[in-house]
Structure formats: C-alpha cells, structure tokens
Design an enzyme around this catalytic site. Structure first.
Site, PDB file in Angstrom:
ATOM      1  N   PHE A 142      -4.955  -0.720   7.410  1.00  0.00           N
ATOM      2  CA  PHE A 142      -4.017  -1.266   8.403  1.00  0.00           C
ATOM      3  C   PHE A 142      -4.324  -0.630   9.755  1.00  0.00           C
ATOM      4  CE2 PHE A 142      -0.361  -1.702  11.079  1.00  0.00           C
ATOM      5  CZ  PHE A 142      -0.007  -3.024  10.877  1.00  0.00           C
ATOM      6  N   ASP A 228      -8.964   6.443  12.437  1.00  0.00           N
ATOM      7  CA  ASP A 228      -7.705   5.921  12.968  1.00  0.00           C
ATOM      8  C   ASP A 228      -6.599   6.873  12.514  1.00  0.00           C
ATOM      9  OD1 ASP A 228      -5.328   4.703  13.481  1.00  0.00           O
ATOM     10  OD2 ASP A 228      -5.896   2.734  12.717  1.00  0.00           O
ATOM     11  N   LYS A 257       1.268   6.156  18.553  1.00  0.00           N
ATOM     12  CA  LYS A 257       2.599   6.490  18.041  1.00  0.00           C
ATOM     13  C   LYS A 257       3.180   7.791  18.626  1.00  0.00           C
ATOM     14  CE  LYS A 257       2.027   3.992  13.642  1.00  0.00           C
ATOM     15  NZ  LYS A 257       2.961   2.885  13.647  1.00  0.00           N
TER      16      LYS A 257
HETATM   17  N1  PLP Z   1      -3.329   2.117  13.048  1.00  0.00           N
HETATM   18  C1  PLP Z   1      -2.547   2.634  12.081  1.00  0.00           C
HETATM   19  C2  PLP Z   1      -3.143   3.582  11.084  1.00  0.00           C
HETATM   20  C3  PLP Z   1      -1.200   2.297  12.014  1.00  0.00           C
HETATM   21  O1  PLP Z   1      -0.435   2.808  11.045  1.00  0.00           O
HETATM   22  C4  PLP Z   1      -0.674   1.406  12.980  1.00  0.00           C
HETATM   23  C5  PLP Z   1       0.743   1.013  12.932  1.00  0.00           C
HETATM   24  O2  PLP Z   1       1.457   1.215  12.002  1.00  0.00           O
HETATM   25  C6  PLP Z   1      -1.529   0.895  13.960  1.00  0.00           C
HETATM   26  C7  PLP Z   1      -2.844   1.290  13.976  1.00  0.00           C
HETATM   27  C8  PLP Z   1      -1.027  -0.072  14.984  1.00  0.00           C
HETATM   28  O3  PLP Z   1      -0.250   0.548  15.942  1.00  0.00           O
HETATM   29  P1  PLP Z   1       0.668  -0.333  16.917  1.00  0.00           P
HETATM   30  O4  PLP Z   1       1.774  -0.887  16.088  1.00  0.00           O
HETATM   31  O5  PLP Z   1       1.137   0.656  17.943  1.00  0.00           O
HETATM   32  O6  PLP Z   1      -0.211  -1.392  17.480  1.00  0.00           O
END
Ligand code: PLP
Length: 404
Positions: A142, A228, A257
């Site tokens: 994700f 990530d 975040k």
């Molecule tokens: N990458 C990871 C590992 C995430 O958990 C999330 C969101 O939960 C994102 C990217 C996407 O972040 P955003 O919702 O700020 O676009």
C-alpha cells in the site's frame, strides 16, 4: 442548539463522496492520546490517524510554532526562496544521513516522487534504455491512491475500475528473497519499492533479516532500495525508521504522516546527490510542497520525537502490548503481529463477531480502533501514550475480546 451525532453523519453522507466507511464517532476535540466526540464522550485514539499523530493530538509545541509561523508567512510556492525551507532540508538531511531532501505534501505524492527518481536514475545513471525501466513491488503493498500507485496494487478494492494502468511494475510475494533475487537478474530492473512492514495490509512483519538481505541483493544487482516509511517511520516501530532494526540505509527514503504530527499534510523524499540531482529545475514540483509552515512544523515534530524519547516508549510499550494480547484466552484472536506500537490482531474469520463488530464494541468502551482488510484490527496509539494508559486500554480490549 447543540447538534447530534446523527446530524453530522447525515451531512457527510448526503454531501460527501462515499469513499470511506468511518467508525461512527464524530470527533470535535483532541489532546494527547485522547479525542472527544460532539456529545462529550472521551476516547483513547488507537488509530492516531493511521500513525500520523505519533506526537499526540494538538501537541502544544506544534500548535505554538504553527501559530507563530501562520502570522508571518505560510506559502510562497517554490517560485521564490523562503527562510524556513532550507532549515528543514538541512535538519532532515542531517538527521537521516542523506545529501538532500525533496518536500511534498501527501504520502502518495512522495511515493510518486520516489518512483520518478528511480526511473530518472535508471536512465541517467544505470543506463537502462529510455522507457524500459521496471520497478519491483510486493503483493499486499500500500503506497497510496494515485493511478500509478494503484497500478502496483494487488488489492482489487484499490485498483478495480481504475484502468488502464501504468506499466513498468513487477510484483513479487512479500518476504520472499528467492523471488526477489530472480527478478533482480533482469538488467531492466531499476529497484525495489517496499514497506519494511506492510501496515495497511494488516501489519505483516517480514522474517528477521529480510530487509537486510533485500538491500544486499539490490546492491549486488545495481538496483536501488526505496523504503516507504510513511507509516512505519518516525518512531512507530520502536526505532526512528523500521529499516533501522536491521541497520539498513535505503537508497531512497520516503516519509510522510507523522512528519507533521498531524498538523497539516507534509511528506518528503531523501536521497543522495547521484539520485536526487537527476531531477532538474522544472521537472517536478508542487505548489504547497516546501511551504514555510510545513517546514517549521516538520522540524518541531522531529525534535519532539527525540526530546520526548518517543522511540524508546514505542519499543517498550509495544512489547507489553503484544505480550498481553498473546495471552488473552479469546476465541476471536487468530494472531497478534507487530513491532513497537504498530500492532494488529487478526480476528479468526470463523468467529461469530467480525473485526468491525469488535471495533464498535471497543468504541462503546472508550477505545477507537479500525479494522483493516476485514479480519485485522490495527492498534497504533499516539507514541506519547504512557504505561498506565496502555494498561487501562489493554484491560478494556481483554474484556471485549474475552467476554462478548
Ligand atoms: N505509504 C504508506 C506505507 C502508507 O501507509 C500510506 C497511507 O496510509 C501512504 C503511503 C499514502 O499516504 P497518503 O494517504 O498521505 O497519501
């Protein structure tokens, strides 16, 4: 006249898109680990905005710097310089040990930026023929919600109906070094984009040594490792980065975040010059990315993590949480997984109550948590939670999982 919970839910349902299925708590106030609904009920927040509120709701230091900066300057765009961005870039680059930082807003944007960097590096440095680069990702990933990101997804509810999809990705099973080694042999592969723990998928922690060995394989095949850490980073797993558990330094690091402690959307990408300088003026950007308000908040949010020793707290309390959960004699629990304060309980699919039912029960007893993928309940409180608060929550969770 005071408005009821139903009023606010009806309003959202009527005028808002139906792309979420929220727990029915209508929140209007937050402080530390607590939030209050419009009827005055108090809850412990065990989701913390999907780990964006690691520093706790409305942290006074963040409120202070934000208020001060709001009165001076909030947005210049990158058409000009501003007096805060460079300070943020320097602080973050030094803290994480990279040459440079590139600021964005959401996690998805930062991941998209990382993908662009990976492709640019592939063509300009590795020498892959133009438009032929491939990027390896994992089943269950994700990384956000853009078309390109859902093109990498193995989850039909994330990608279904959004085709045609962006090409150039190879998906392999998560936590599978043999599969990784096989695909990395392809000279058109630029790198691996990976979550060191798959949080959204249900908090899947790979085998010990997986990330370390994946990074060695990437090096051996002249491929980049992109981590990530949007959800796993910034103390959540009991280290500053989840990669730190195995001494791994990704070639490209993606953060989001909690880098703003929940105050405003802020994200960033870190890399060394060989990678970062492949993007030149005019080739990438964002109107809000790098704004001075985000800059002061991000620096303060990082300092809070260090000053309040939230990383140690996350590690110690996470151990207590998992230990207690593993010993609950509950017919609902199939598995307890996690690291630091990133944890999930997998609910047995055959049990009479679903993860959703159990979350509603927890809500009625003052704990807000949310199911992820039908069978998992994620427990990720703000990292400012103390042991007494955690133990109070554990007793409630035990009671719900044993007695209903
Ligand atoms: N990458 C990871 C590992 C995430 O958990 C999330 C969101 O939960 C994102 C990217 C996407 O972040 P955003 O919702 O700020 O676009």
């Amino acid at each position: 006249m005071k408005k009821s919970s139903n009023y606010y839910m009806d309003l959202e349902h009527h005028y808002g898109a139906h792309n979420y299925h929220p727990i029915p708590a209508i929140l209007s106030k937050g402080e530390g680990i607590y939030v209050w609904d419009v009827e005055g009920n108090k809850y412990m927040d065990f989701l913390a905005a999907y780990s964006a509120v690691n520093q706790g709701h409305c942290h006074p230091r963040l409120v202070k710097v934000m208020q001060e900066q709001c009165q001076k300057l909030t947005l210049t765009s990158r058409a000009y310089y501003n007096d805060q961005l460079g300070e943020w870039e320097k602080y973050t680059a030094n803290l994480f040990g990279y040459d440079k930082m590139l600021p964005m807003n959401s996690g998805a944007e930062a991941d998209e930026t990382a993908l662009k960097l990976l492709r640019k590096w592939a063509y300009e440095v590795k020498g892959i023929p133009e438009n032929e680069a491939k990027i390896v990702v994992c089943d269950g990933n994700f990384h956000g919600r853009t078309i390109t990101i859902v093109s990498m997804s193995s989850d039909p509810s994330a990608y279904g109906g959004y085709g045609p999809y962006t090409p150039g990705f190879i998906r392999i099973p998560y936590n599978d070094l043999d599969a990784l080694e096989e695909v990395l042999k392809d000279p058109l592969v630029a790198g691996l984009l990976i979550e060191p723990i798959q949080a959204e998928a249900g908090v899947y922690v790979p085998n010990d040594g997986f990330i370390h060995n994946a990074s060695l394989l990437c090096k051996r095949h002249n491929c980049l490792l992109v981590a990530d850490e949007v959800q796993t980073g910034l103390g959540r797993t009991g280290r500053m980065l989840a990669c730190d558990h195995e001494g791994v330094r990704p070639d490209i690091l993606v953060l989001g975040k909690a880098i703003s402690g929940g105050m405003l959307p802020v994200s960033c990408v870190l890399a060394d010059d060989e990678i970062m300088l492949t993007i030149r003026p005019g080739e990438h950007g964002s109107t809000y990315g790098g704004n001075p308000l985000a800059a002061v908040v991000a620096v303060e949010a990082l300092k809070i993590i260090e000053d309040e020793d939230l990383i140690t707290n996350s590690e110690l309390l996470g151990k207590i949480f998992r230990e207690e959960m593993k010993h609950i004699p509950s017919r609902y629990i199939k598995e307890v997984r996690g690291k630091g304060l990133l944890n999930a309980i997998e609910i047995d699919a055959a049990s009479p109550k679903s993860a959703w039912d159990l979350c509603l029960e927890l809500k009625d007893r003052g704990i807000l948590a949310k199911p992820t993928h039908d069978y998992n309940i994620r427990f990720t409180p703000p990292l400012v939670i103390n042991e007494a608060q955690l133990r109070e929550a554990i007793e409630i969770i035990k009671d719900v999982l044993v007695n209903i």
